[in-house]
Design an enzyme around this catalytic site. Sequence first.
Site, mmCIF file in Angstrom:
data_model
loop_
_atom_site.group_PDB
_atom_site.id
_atom_site.type_symbol
_atom_site.label_atom_id
_atom_site.label_comp_id
_atom_site.label_asym_id
_atom_site.label_seq_id
_atom_site.Cartn_x
_atom_site.Cartn_y
_atom_site.Cartn_z
ATOM 1 N N GLY A 102 42.629 -7.176 27.167
ATOM 2 C CA GLY A 102 41.722 -8.306 27.104
ATOM 3 C C GLY A 102 42.388 -9.567 26.604
ATOM 4 O O GLY A 102 43.522 -9.890 26.956
ATOM 5 N N CYS A 103 41.677 -10.303 25.742
ATOM 6 C CA CYS A 103 42.144 -11.614 25.301
ATOM 7 C C CYS A 103 43.472 -11.572 24.563
ATOM 8 O O CYS A 103 44.204 -12.567 24.530
ATOM 9 C CB CYS A 103 41.090 -12.253 24.394
ATOM 10 S SG CYS A 103 39.532 -12.621 25.223
ATOM 11 N N VAL A 104 43.801 -10.444 23.964
ATOM 12 C CA VAL A 104 45.039 -10.352 23.191
ATOM 13 C C VAL A 104 46.269 -10.219 24.079
ATOM 14 O O VAL A 104 47.404 -10.362 23.609
ATOM 15 C CB VAL A 104 44.958 -9.161 22.202
ATOM 16 C CG1 VAL A 104 45.262 -7.837 22.889
ATOM 17 C CG2 VAL A 104 45.880 -9.363 21.010
#
Length: 350
Positions: free
Chosen positions: A138-140
């Site tokens: 995801g965002c990481v």
Amino acid sequence: MTRIAAVHGALAPYQYPQQDITDMVARTCLPEGADRRVLDRLHRGARVTTRHTALPLDQYGELKDFGAVNDAFIAAAVPLGAETVGAALDMAGLSPRDVDLLMFTSVTGIAAPSVDARLVGRLGLRPDVKRLPIFGLGCVAGAAGIARMHDYLLGRPDDVAVLLSVELCSLTFQRDDVSAANLVATALFGDGAAAVVACGARRGADGPVVIDTRSHLYPDTEQVMGWDITGSGFRIVLDASVPDVVRKNLGADVDGFLADHGLTRADITAWVCHPGGPKVLEAVEEVLELPDGALDVTWRSLAAVGNLSSSSVLHVLRDTLAERRPPAGTAGLLLAMGPGFCSELVLVRW
């Protein structure tokens, strides 16, 4: 030593003001005649002014099931990814034949053969290029992707590695879903891509140097952020406790990481932070006690394009280098958080 030779960000082809996207969400996600005041409030509060989408807004209502949505993802991700990698290699003064490792990350669609495999012939990469598709971070994943490229290049100092992120978040918006998580997602997330070209220590290259990286997975937070995989696609899991998890954990993680290198927060001349959303950014500013303006580049990115999931922190890195490049030789910290719940820190020397 790993050098970041180039960072290029790209956006999906259709651009709309926030209000147009709010109206599209009202048509596709709310029951006919429903009160839309909560939706309007959430979209105004996201502090996003414009976003880009993979499809024209009038086509989202025609996506009937996960298969149609995922086909749209592949059809858009491949050309956008090719454009993004090609531009990054041009910026680095390298050719596709120079690439030894191609990493691809996305959390908004799936493909087998993976998107990176579909790019090899299209871009003219060598048939022996090593590929590493990554799903689920995801965002990481923008920060984690740089970290994993660094790990690879430490052992392959003559190599060139490319990280490609393509996130078409608008394709995950759930029809007929009035949950707070879905409405928040429709307020924040946009569509875009980014590519980073990194070179090992024995390759001549200019750019920031990756000094070290650190990952941290927080226990008992699996239900804070992620996806429920359903017949209609990826249904977002987004708990209101995310800012509290940031406040509880990030400060000690950052301080411990910097201390291992004889640094403190005061030594960091640029904070390259993923634009998770207003409440998350406020939590980051608070727990790290950042000076006014420290996250201006991140706030501007959020307003201009929304949260691009894993691509966002790479857009912020690009903008930092282009608009507010720190003094040479000083330290910077790139940070992002994502499903797990987890954080990824990348220490760089400008």
